[in-house]
Design a protein around this motif. Structure first.
Motif, short mmCIF file in Angstrom:
data_model
loop_
_atom_site.label_atom_id
_atom_site.label_comp_id
_atom_site.label_asym_id
_atom_site.label_seq_id
_atom_site.Cartn_x
_atom_site.Cartn_y
_atom_site.Cartn_z
N VAL A 39 0.87 -1.18 0.00
CA VAL A 39 0.00 0.00 0.00
C VAL A 39 0.91 1.24 0.00
O VAL A 39 1.83 1.32 0.82
N PRO A 40 0.67 2.17 -0.94
CA PRO A 40 1.59 3.32 -1.05
C PRO A 40 1.41 4.33 0.09
O PRO A 40 0.30 4.55 0.56
N ILE A 41 2.52 4.91 0.51
CA ILE A 41 2.50 6.06 1.43
C ILE A 41 3.31 7.17 0.76
O ILE A 41 4.04 6.91 -0.21
N VAL A 42 3.15 8.38 1.27
CA VAL A 42 3.82 9.53 0.64
C VAL A 42 5.30 9.60 1.03
O VAL A 42 6.17 9.84 0.20
N ALA A 43 5.61 9.37 2.30
CA ALA A 43 7.00 9.50 2.77
C ALA A 43 7.86 8.39 2.17
O ALA A 43 7.37 7.32 1.82
N GLU A 44 9.15 8.66 2.06
CA GLU A 44 10.10 7.72 1.47
C GLU A 44 10.33 6.53 2.40
O GLU A 44 10.66 6.71 3.58
N SER A 45 10.21 5.31 1.87
CA SER A 45 10.64 4.14 2.63
C SER A 45 12.14 4.26 2.91
O SER A 45 12.85 4.97 2.23
N ARG A 46 12.58 3.55 3.95
CA ARG A 46 13.97 3.70 4.37
C ARG A 46 14.92 2.88 3.51
O ARG A 46 14.54 1.91 2.89
N ARG A 47 16.18 3.28 3.51
CA ARG A 47 17.27 2.49 2.95
C ARG A 47 18.12 1.97 4.10
O ARG A 47 18.24 2.61 5.13
N THR A 48 18.70 0.79 3.90
CA THR A 48 19.79 0.37 4.76
C THR A 48 21.01 0.25 3.85
O THR A 48 20.95 -0.43 2.83
N VAL A 49 22.06 0.96 4.19
CA VAL A 49 23.28 0.92 3.39
C VAL A 49 24.31 0.11 4.16
O VAL A 49 24.57 0.37 5.34
N VAL A 50 24.86 -0.90 3.48
CA VAL A 50 25.96 -1.68 4.06
C VAL A 50 27.19 -1.43 3.21
O VAL A 50 27.15 -1.63 1.99
N VAL A 51 28.26 -0.97 3.84
CA VAL A 51 29.54 -0.81 3.14
C VAL A 51 30.33 -2.07 3.44
O VAL A 51 30.75 -2.30 4.58
#
Lengths: 317, 317
Positions: free
Chosen positions: A94-106
């Motif tokens: 279901v869409p929401i307006v705010a950006e879903s999160r990212r997880t960045v792994v280096v």
């Protein structure tokens, strides 16, 4: 290997996974991470992530019919959905307006550095829209898996609400969360809860960190069945039929991220098949261990899984 | 301060900026970056980035009519475009299938660590579509600014092709690139080129790193006018009217990222207004210095800009 090889027996019905706070998992491969320097990243891996998304992917790999739902927002949400589509995992986010999160792994050759974004804030209208959609999606579903953290704006008793709605629709319920979201969800008495040692300690206070000593702590929880996971020490299950400790005697080398999701996927399939508990726990331990061995979180090599199944020991407590 | 305050005089016509390899600039604010650890990021800033995008934003801040074009792909490309729209910068990016790149900066209070994604690969059909779109967009435009690197799949002589097409349409051309893309672009003799000291050395071999000694190196380049930038040592301009060195005598503290884009924005506006070169160079040095002082790359405080304009020294060479 085709997915049809995964298991000889079809499961009893479709599974719906709920991921209210999914993530776009981004991995940057670099030779060395040097704070203060600029790095040209040679290789980027992107993957739909979040605990419920991993469960959906694993069930799909096992050949179990599954639909992934949850809340997905902005460009990251769009990317999460298109990556799931690329993998062939059906989704009804279901869409929401705010950006879903990212997880960045280096990722360096022998080390990994994580950067976890805080995640979106959901509006009351968006949460209402999700509840309506959930009521539609849960119809005819055999089990619902509710996994992971809640994004901002979602009520802390969200899992309780969803478990009650799923039960009304005749679906079994599996809960894998932490903190207050888990505590409130347990109040609805899900069919199965899978806390890890840390989550167990968060609920029960001084729960011992090893399965052999944690039986009383696990018995104190409110779910119909509790399977607590203790990393390399395996699973402790307290069920209506009895209590068991299941584990692999030899340590399995690899990345433990996603092992809990593999455990939940196997236990949910087991819940629907209604096989004897030692068999279900064997599958759950073996699929978790196969996930540890796999290079990417949330995936398994099915031949590894089958081989590991033979190594699992299950002891009645 | 409103944009109308920025300057008393309207420029002569609209400017088109070209960013073939734009970026989604993501900044993670953390107290300390510890390799091997997992960090919960307290604050995430996202911004449309890439040199031409920064030029467009600065021109927009100065009240100059501008349109940003280029190639933007996937969810990152969508996000870049929506962030530009949020800022009110008109854009006509051409879509590509591959994901536009992200640049991730992990910002500690006194240090910054960069992770630069490699960027997309553009298909021959997508490049053809861009050329067609560019021919439409360049009609009626007073100047075209071509900035930054080329993504994979775009021919190395792309800037030459675009400069020739812009000239056919009657637009002035400004080139700010590096390496082979710059070298090939210069073959089309743009109206203005703005290499920095490193790019100059890449083109001319042993170009001295300080403006006073670099006159012969700059004269050797093929553009009609060359303004070479030397960081805190200012600008060296070789034009049809003469040669000048322009600089701020006191060092300006801050972040030099984006200072070159501010210089290009000011010089492009100057090209259209056709004011005397010392005046144009004063504006370019002051806008660059204001960009150094600004906390975020590609933005300026216009009162800083006006104050710095009074500090610039211009010497004829």
């Amino acid at each position: 290997m085709s997915r049809q090889d995964a298991d000889s027996e079809a499961p009893a019905g479709r599974i719906l996974t709920v991921t209210l706070n999914p993530a776009l998992d981004v991995t940057y491969h670099v030779p060395t991470l040097t704070p203060g320097a600029t790095h040209r990243v040679a290789r980027v891996d992107e993957r739909a992530g979040g605990k419920g998304v991993n469960v959906a992917r694993l069930l799909h790999t096992l050949g179990v019919p599954v639909v992934a739902t949850g809340l997905a927002g902005g460009a990251c949400g769009t990317r999460i959905r298109s990556l799931l589509a690329d993998e062939g995992v059906p989704e009804r986010f279901v869409p929401i307006v705010a950006e879903s999160r990212r997880t960045v792994v280096v990722a360096e050759p022998n080390s990994a550095t994580g950067l976890w974004e805080p995640g979106p804030t959901v509006t009351p209208d968006e949460w209402d829209a999700f509840r309506t959609r959930f009521t539609e999606l849960v119809r005819g579903v055999a089990a619902v898996v509710l996994s992971g953290s809640l994004p901002g704006g979602v009520p802390v008793d969200a899992y309780r609400t969803l478990i009650e709605a799923a039960r009304c629709a005749g679906a079994r319920t599996v809960l894998d969360s932490s903190g207050e979201a888990l505590r409130h969800g347990l109040a609805a008495r899900p069919d199965l809860a899978k806390p890890n040692a840390e989550e167990l300690a968060g609920l029960v206070g001084d729960a011992p960190p090893r399965p052999a000593a944690a039986l009383d702590a696990v018995r104190a929880l409110d779910a119909r069945t509790v399977v607590a996971s203790f990393g390399p020490d395996g699973l402790l299950a307290v069920t209506g039929e009895g209590a068991w400790h299941a584990y692999v005697p030899q340590p399995v080398a690899g990345n433990p991220t996603g092992a809990g999701d593999a455990c939940v996927a196997a236990l949910t399939r087991g819940l629907l098949r209604q096989r004897p508990w030692p068999e279900r726990l064997t599958e759950a331990v073996a699929l978790s261990a196969a996930a540890v061995r796999a290079p990417v979180a949330g995936s398994v090599d099915l031949s590894d899984y089958r081989q590991l199944r033979r190594a699992v020991i299950v002891k009645e407590m």
